[in-house]
Design a protein around this motif. Structure first.
Motif, short mmCIF file in Angstrom:
data_model
loop_
_atom_site.label_atom_id
_atom_site.label_comp_id
_atom_site.label_asym_id
_atom_site.label_seq_id
_atom_site.Cartn_x
_atom_site.Cartn_y
_atom_site.Cartn_z
N ASP A 151 6.87 -18.27 -9.15
CA ASP A 151 7.54 -17.34 -10.06
C ASP A 151 6.73 -16.08 -10.32
O ASP A 151 7.26 -14.98 -10.29
CB ASP A 151 7.84 -18.01 -11.39
CG ASP A 151 8.98 -18.98 -11.25
OD1 ASP A 151 9.76 -18.80 -10.31
OD2 ASP A 151 9.08 -19.90 -12.07
N SER A 152 5.47 -16.26 -10.58
CA SER A 152 4.67 -15.09 -10.91
C SER A 152 3.99 -14.52 -9.68
O SER A 152 3.21 -13.59 -9.78
CB SER A 152 3.64 -15.44 -11.98
OG SER A 152 2.78 -16.47 -11.51
N TYR A 153 4.31 -15.11 -8.52
CA TYR A 153 3.73 -14.59 -7.28
C TYR A 153 2.21 -14.56 -7.33
O TYR A 153 1.60 -13.59 -6.93
CB TYR A 153 4.25 -13.18 -7.00
CG TYR A 153 5.54 -13.17 -6.24
CD1 TYR A 153 5.56 -12.94 -4.87
CD2 TYR A 153 6.73 -13.39 -6.89
CE1 TYR A 153 6.76 -12.94 -4.19
CE2 TYR A 153 7.93 -13.39 -6.21
CZ TYR A 153 7.94 -13.17 -4.86
OH TYR A 153 9.13 -13.17 -4.17
N ARG A 154 1.63 -15.60 -7.87
CA ARG A 154 0.20 -15.59 -8.02
C ARG A 154 -0.46 -16.72 -7.26
O ARG A 154 0.09 -17.81 -7.17
CB ARG A 154 -0.20 -15.70 -9.49
CG ARG A 154 -0.61 -14.35 -10.04
CD ARG A 154 -1.42 -14.56 -11.27
NE ARG A 154 -0.52 -14.71 -12.38
CZ ARG A 154 -0.58 -13.94 -13.47
NH1 ARG A 154 -1.50 -13.05 -13.59
NH2 ARG A 154 0.27 -14.11 -14.43
N GLY A 201 4.16 -12.34 -17.30
CA GLY A 201 3.87 -13.07 -16.06
C GLY A 201 5.07 -13.16 -15.15
O GLY A 201 4.91 -13.31 -13.95
N VAL A 226 7.86 -12.19 -12.71
CA VAL A 226 8.08 -11.08 -11.79
C VAL A 226 9.55 -10.71 -11.79
O VAL A 226 10.40 -11.53 -11.48
CB VAL A 226 7.64 -11.44 -10.36
CG1 VAL A 226 7.98 -10.32 -9.40
CG2 VAL A 226 6.16 -11.74 -10.34
N ARG A 261 1.73 -5.20 -13.27
CA ARG A 261 1.31 -5.56 -11.92
C ARG A 261 2.44 -5.27 -10.96
O ARG A 261 3.58 -5.65 -11.21
CB ARG A 261 0.96 -7.05 -11.92
CG ARG A 261 0.55 -7.64 -10.62
CD ARG A 261 -0.04 -9.03 -10.84
NE ARG A 261 0.84 -9.88 -11.63
CZ ARG A 261 1.50 -10.93 -11.12
NH1 ARG A 261 1.36 -11.25 -9.87
NH2 ARG A 261 2.27 -11.66 -11.88
N GLY A 308 1.12 -8.53 -16.60
CA GLY A 308 -0.01 -9.48 -16.61
C GLY A 308 -0.10 -10.37 -15.41
O GLY A 308 0.81 -10.71 -14.74
#
Lengths: 230, 230
Positions: free
Chosen positions: A146-149, B175, B177, B220, B230
């Motif tokens: 989800d957060s592409y992290r 957070g 996206v 971001r 973030g």
DNA sequence: CCGAGATATGACAGGGATGTGACAATTTTC
DNA sequence: GAAAATTGTCACATCCCTGTCATATCTCGG
């Protein structure tokens, strides 16, 4: 907020018997437990522990549940938590007042343990926005769709879109050996005319980024077949 | 997702009288209303309208409330919404089942309008804090929906309406996206024909204002996907 | 130890995605 | 009604990503 794994439930009640009952059942359901016996203790405990869910009895000595709720909501930690008011009163006025003060839910005595746990779970579910896409984890590597992290240990990694999808493919099936063709299908998409050698290059780049964060190479080359994670 | 300002409530019930009653009261309370008279309609309406809260009757023709709940939760729009099950049954088994299926809340007939509205508000508060006037905070950035103010540290920032809503969207789900399309829906409103690149420009303006107050860029860029806070 | 095939890696150019300043149209404010 | 602010679009600059190639390195059977 609380530790990553098990959610923390704060039980606020002045009757030891109630607290014991709740503690026992919630622990059995897999939660971590903290307790407070009045409103003031509760406010302090919230600030200190940052629980995920707060079970707040309506009738409390010193600080009423309603007032405790208001004060908890005024703190940074309390704003993140889910507050469930527990009450013997069934008058609607109280219920409305509780919800409007900032409680997320309301449960009336007598309640069954099963319902209580279901409510705690429901409140937890909506508290954690990450529940939509499951984070993938393999050893110390973590990928959040989800957060592409992507993180290795505590370090944040930067990957391009292609390498991100490539890593996601590997992590979805740890141990599975992917042929270059299969990876082209999965990561690049079908009907695409790309040299299979290109996969090598991207795997190489992915490896470089992954290893730059420390630790050994998590990607295994299977000679004559392809690649696999682990 | 819904239009920027007033939250959208989807009422799912097969009895016209119920629907009328609920519509009237919720409109009076300041919500936008949509309706569906069975489970299938509900699932379609969710995908099309992206409501914030769904009032789901337990007994429905064609598709039961429980099954509708499951299907709604399986859609991208439905995952973001808050589902409140409405039921005449008071058996705890159903309640537990409803909550475990993915409902966020549960209300039992007969209920008072005041309680219903309080529950809708309580669910909105955690889903879309800005709609209830709750201040949002992310690191040193603070956004107050009521006073229409944004501060970074102790400095007061000036934002245009669009950038304000844009920042609010980011801060409601740190957070997460957002694709450019999702932002257009959420910030500009649905059914609007605007170049997706316009989002870039506004993000740029927002960044400039935020960074002018000192500190690093909190937004971001996720190449190939969109933006996140973030 | 050798050689052939397979894989790893550095370099590079092209292209696509994003950042940004300018500008005109529109709305808001006074 | 005029000035100021806001906003959507465009053009251009820039940066990052990406596919390919050439070369180096490795693996394994002899």
């Amino acid at each position: 907020m609380s530790d990553a794994d098990t959610p923390l439930v704060l039980i606020v009640d002045d009757e030891p018997a109630q607290v014991a009952l709740l503690s026992y059942n919630l622990k059995a359901a897999g939660f971590r437990i903290a307790t407070a016996k009045d409103g003031e203790e509760a406010v302090l405990a919230v600030a200190e522990l940052g629980p995920d869910v707060i079970l707040l009895d309506w009738m409390l000595p010193r600080l009423s549940g309603l007032e405790a709720c208001r004060q908890i909501r005024a703190t940074p930690e309390g704003r993140e938590a889910s507050i469930i008011m527990v009450s013997a009163r069934s008058e609607e006025g109280d219920r409305v007042r509780g919800l409007d003060t900032g409680a997320d839910d309301y449960i009336i005595k007598p309640y069954s343990v099963a319902e209580l746990i279901a409510r705690v779970r429901a409140n937890l579910r909506r508290l954690r926005p990450t529940s939509t896409g499951q984070a993938l984890q393999y050893n110390d590597i973590r990928l959040e769709p989800d957060s592409y992290r992507v993180m290795r240990g505590s370090e944040n990694l930067h990957l391009g879109p292609t390498e991100f999808r490539l890593l996601a493919a590997f992590m979805e099936r740890p141990g599975k050996v992917w042929t270059r063709e299969a990876l082209l299908d999965r990561v690049w998409g079908r009907d695409i005319y790309i040299d299979t050698r290109t996969v090598d290059v991207h795997v190489g780049r992915l490896r470089k980024t992954l290893c730059a964060a420390g630790g050994d190479d998590p990607i295994r080359t299977v000679r004559g077949a392809g690649y696999a994670m682990g």
